[in-house]
Design a protein around this motif. Sequence first.
Motif: not given
Length: 396
Positions: A10-19, A238-245, A250-260
């Motif tokens: 609830a009110n969280g992001r999708r994640t994974w677990t093991v059953v 294009v600005e590649i901006v790390p975001r967690e929301d 979708a997420r930028v690998k290693m959370m490294r920003p860059r400009r292309v």
Amino acid sequence: MAHSLAVRPANGRRTWTVVDEKYRTVAPVEDWLEAHRQLWSPNTVRGYATSLAQWWTFLEQRDETGRWGDLGVPAVAGFLSWLRNGRTVEHTLVDPEQAPEAGTLEARLAALISFYRWQEAVSSVPVAGRLMRGAPRRAPARGLLAHLDARTAPAPSSLVRVRRQRHRGRPPLLLLLSEIQAILDGCAMPDATLGEWAGNLRDRLLFALLAETGMRLGEALGLRICDFVMGRGSTPYVEIVPREDNTNGARVKMMRPRRVYVGCDLERLFADYLTHLACRAAVFGIEVDAGSPLLVNLERPPLLAALREGTVRDKVSALRKKRIGPASWTPHWFRHSHATALLLAGTPEWVVSRRLGHAHVQTTLDLYGWVREDEALRAAANWKSYISAWQVDDGR
């Protein structure tokens, strides 16, 4: 049989677990995943959950789940054999028809060792100590001033290893510009009679972005409208901006920003798509702004929601069925093709590394070093012209 499950608190992001086989959460695995969820990308959590679900299934078949913290080398070696044999039996004299790739086995083993090393540090589980007793791997060559860095001596390696090819294979490529153009045209094409695009303009923009920037699919899916900056007389980028929301995960690998930086053709395509997006938003009465996702659902609900990776996979499968592009192409092939084309054009390796977002230029050389190597070896075919100056006339 254990399973890795996608969950959304609830009110969280999708994640994974093991059953486990009775659909109970596997407590030691969940503890490990929970300790790292804020550090890892969602895809990393999913990969580790998949590996540990297979390990738990193996223990269930052995009836050893109660001994998960008191195992050793024979059990882990048996786990790799079980994976090679199609997750059916541990020992067989006949090679399986479709064994997992060595890279897949290495990923499963790495997840298992990481899990047990954490359990050893936190709960004094002795399994990692039994596994990590092998001789240190040979250290790579070090530079003249290597004694000034903070690297320590090589640590013991796992007694259980996966045999791999010594040389990395070449990454798959879209070899011809015509192949890339066919994929783009398979998504949308300009209609001269109507003066507009026919087809799915969003998909064409997505694959054009991957082809021209070399960015990863997750980076493209995480773009916002404001991240594409038009040139206005200068070079667009294009600005590649790390975001967690990002709502699509979708997420930028290693959370490294860059400009292309990109070309004018992609800028015009972006402008056409932005006009199309604004019109669709007006029809549905949905407000969009500079912070809205760039690549969204335009035809099916949830309308104007951020595009997900599964939708892209469905699009790729549909294009393959129409025999557009190579038989087994994936969106990541655009990245490999982009890097190879830059190196063939003489772009310095460090520039390609920065553009691709690699943490180290050595990663670029490991993946694409064969491009320059082939060029050098091809030049050596003219060896006779090089040694002609060596020949000395003896007067005869």
